[in-house]
Design an enzyme around this catalytic site. Structure first.
Site, PDB file in Angstrom:
ATOM      1  N   LYS A  47       0.839  -1.196   0.000  1.00  0.00           N
ATOM      2  CA  LYS A  47       0.000   0.000   0.000  1.00  0.00           C
ATOM      3  C   LYS A  47       0.884   1.259   0.000  1.00  0.00           C
ATOM      4  O   LYS A  47       2.095   1.190   0.187  1.00  0.00           O
ATOM      5  CB  LYS A  47      -0.903   0.001   1.237  1.00  0.00           C
ATOM      6  CG  LYS A  47      -0.137   0.053   2.556  1.00  0.00           C
ATOM      7  CD  LYS A  47      -1.058   0.019   3.750  1.00  0.00           C
ATOM      8  CE  LYS A  47      -0.239   0.098   5.061  1.00  0.00           C
ATOM      9  NZ  LYS A  47      -1.093   0.131   6.243  1.00  0.00           N
ATOM     10  N   ARG A 145     -10.249  -0.039  15.600  1.00  0.00           N
ATOM     11  CA  ARG A 145     -10.208   0.639  14.303  1.00  0.00           C
ATOM     12  C   ARG A 145     -11.276   0.014  13.416  1.00  0.00           C
ATOM     13  O   ARG A 145     -12.454   0.223  13.644  1.00  0.00           O
ATOM     14  CB  ARG A 145      -8.788   0.520  13.721  1.00  0.00           C
ATOM     15  CG  ARG A 145      -8.447   1.558  12.686  1.00  0.00           C
ATOM     16  CD  ARG A 145      -6.969   1.548  12.317  1.00  0.00           C
ATOM     17  NE  ARG A 145      -6.547   0.312  11.658  1.00  0.00           N
ATOM     18  CZ  ARG A 145      -5.326   0.107  11.188  1.00  0.00           C
ATOM     19  NH1 ARG A 145      -4.395   1.046  11.324  1.00  0.00           N
ATOM     20  NH2 ARG A 145      -5.003  -1.033  10.599  1.00  0.00           N
ATOM     21  N   TYR A 279      14.138  30.100   7.908  1.00  0.00           N
ATOM     22  CA  TYR A 279      13.034  30.828   8.529  1.00  0.00           C
ATOM     23  C   TYR A 279      13.138  30.848  10.048  1.00  0.00           C
ATOM     24  O   TYR A 279      13.396  29.822  10.687  1.00  0.00           O
ATOM     25  CB  TYR A 279      11.693  30.203   8.131  1.00  0.00           C
ATOM     26  CG  TYR A 279      11.327  30.371   6.687  1.00  0.00           C
ATOM     27  CD1 TYR A 279      11.279  31.634   6.098  1.00  0.00           C
ATOM     28  CD2 TYR A 279      11.001  29.270   5.906  1.00  0.00           C
ATOM     29  CE1 TYR A 279      10.916  31.785   4.764  1.00  0.00           C
ATOM     30  CE2 TYR A 279      10.642  29.411   4.570  1.00  0.00           C
ATOM     31  CZ  TYR A 279      10.613  30.679   4.011  1.00  0.00           C
ATOM     32  OH  TYR A 279      10.259  30.828   2.690  1.00  0.00           O
ATOM     33  N   MET A 327       9.879  24.269   2.426  1.00  0.00           N
ATOM     34  CA  MET A 327       9.066  23.464   1.528  1.00  0.00           C
ATOM     35  C   MET A 327       9.915  22.694   0.512  1.00  0.00           C
ATOM     36  O   MET A 327       9.622  21.535   0.211  1.00  0.00           O
ATOM     37  CB  MET A 327       8.055  24.334   0.786  1.00  0.00           C
ATOM     38  CG  MET A 327       7.151  23.544  -0.156  1.00  0.00           C
ATOM     39  SD  MET A 327       5.887  24.539  -0.963  1.00  0.00           S
ATOM     40  CE  MET A 327       4.741  24.803   0.386  1.00  0.00           C
TER      41      MET A 327
END
Length: 393
Positions: A47, A145, A279, A327
């Site tokens: 997956k 779940r 930053y 980013m």
């Protein structure tokens, strides 16, 4: 020499970053898991695009390594494998009413049902495509779940038994999932085993005769043999990462990490003492130093939570992310080490050259290895070694 190396790398057209996937490691890991599973079959879980490694390529390598089943979460993943020509038994378990049940049943995808609505959806699909749906009934045994609770299990069994008697479905599996198998010896594992055995017994008393009972994930495959039953479902270990990192690393478990994530320095410059970096200036240089800019960021899957902590290897030396992960990029304080644009940065790999592993990044980001590899984004090209990514089995 560093400058020459960097320029040569750029001239050769080397990608600014890449994830190299060793398919021979995948095959060897699956072979090791088959050994650990004993008489149980192995379902390789592919997956999330093969945990970021490339779903179809990993699926083929896993089958070549001895897996006889493949497992995915969503129905779209299962249909993508079928469209790619990947054969074999294939289970999808995270399904919704809006999925393409008709296409899945027509393609022979085996489907999980943890509630009566899912059985009814499978019946409608079977009627539409004139082919029985293959179902694995999911029992809730303590994870909290998916799956039918003990109160709902009998109704699910009765609904499935009626659909099977009518010829619309075949119940081929009963399954559940462990909550704390990554903590070997935790009492919840025994509790879930008991609950699962009870659920399987009720299924048999309802007249169902599933081909396989399955409960084990990677951790249970390697550490809890009593949970193997007929089939195990390793995920993380297929990719060579430890599912019990507090107990043993990959090499101690006979596994080899399959992914190596690298980048090329995009910029190198000398800066004075006191220079704020990235930053928020969470990092300031202590003295005159060299800063290297790595063109990978959180949009590529480098966790922002690893700011000031993520480890990398450059020219045989370990360094740590300096300042905030952005980013598209992050910065390294390289000190006085020689460096040039184009020089290789290794974020993680199997450790052959002393590079960090995915587990090191997981610790830096206060996360788990699963997330580190699975989140590597589509902007990072995958390259494959140790076999063809698209070759025949």
């Amino acid at each position: 020499m560093a400058g020459q190396h960097g320029q040569e790398a750029q001239r050769a057209g080397t990608p600014h970053a890449q994830a190299r996937i060793d398919l021979s490691a995948v095959r060897a890991n699956v072979s090791r898991l088959c050994e650990a599973a004993g008489s149980a079959e192995v379902m390789a879980v592919v997956k999330a695009d093969g945990y970021g490694h490339g779903m179809a390529a990993v699926a083929r390598a896993a089958l070549a390594g001895g897996a006889t089943w493949l497992g995915v979460a969503g129905m779209r993943e299962a249909l993508a494998l079928r469209a790619a020509g990947v054969p074999g038994r294939l289970l999808a378990w995270l399904l919704t009413p809006g999925d393409d049940w008709n296409a899945a049943v027509a393609s022979g995808v085996e489907l999980s049902a943890g509630a009566t609505w899912a059985v009814r959806a499978a019946v409608r699909a079977a009627q539409a495509v004139d082919r029985p749906a293959l179902l694995h009934l999911e029992a809730e045994t303590g994870l909290g779940r998916g799956g039918a609770t003990a109160d709902d299990w009998r109704a699910l069994l009765e609904t499935a038994a009626r659909a099977e008697a009518a010829g619309y479905v075949r119940v081929v599996g009963v399954w559940s999932h462990l909550a704390r198998a990554d903590e070997p010896g935790h009492p919840s594992c025994d509790e879930q085993l008991a609950a699962f055995r009870s659920a399987a017994g009720l299924a048999r008393r309802a007249g169902l005769t599933p081909d396989v009972l399955h409960l084990s994930n990677s951790a249970a495959t390697l550490t809890l043999p009593e949970a193997h039953f007929d089939l195990v479902r390793p995920g993380l270990a297929v990719y060579g990462l430890s599912p019990v990192p507090d107990v043993a690393g990959p090499s101690e478990l006979g596994l080899r990490p399959a992914m190596t994530l690298t980048a090329r320095l995009a910029s190198v410059k000398r800066v004075p003492a006191g220079q704020g970096v990235s930053y928020g200036h969470r990092y300031r240089t202590a003295r005159e130093t060299t800063l290297g800019l790595v063109p990978l960021g959180y949009a590529d899957g480098v966790p922002r939570h690893a700011s000031q902590a993520g480890p990398v290897l450059v020219a045989g030396r370990r360094h740590t992310v300096a300042g905030t992960v952005c980013m598209d990029q992050f910065v390294l304080d390289l000190g006085d080490a020689p460096a040039a644009p184009g020089d290789e940065v290794v974020l993680f790999g199997p450790g052959d050259r002393g590079e960090p592993g995915a587990a090191d990044w997981a610790r830096a980001a206060q996360s788990i290895s699963h997330e580190i590899v699975a989140r590597i984004g589509a902007r990072v090209p995958r390259t494959y070694t140790g076999g063809s990514a698209s070759g025949a089995l």
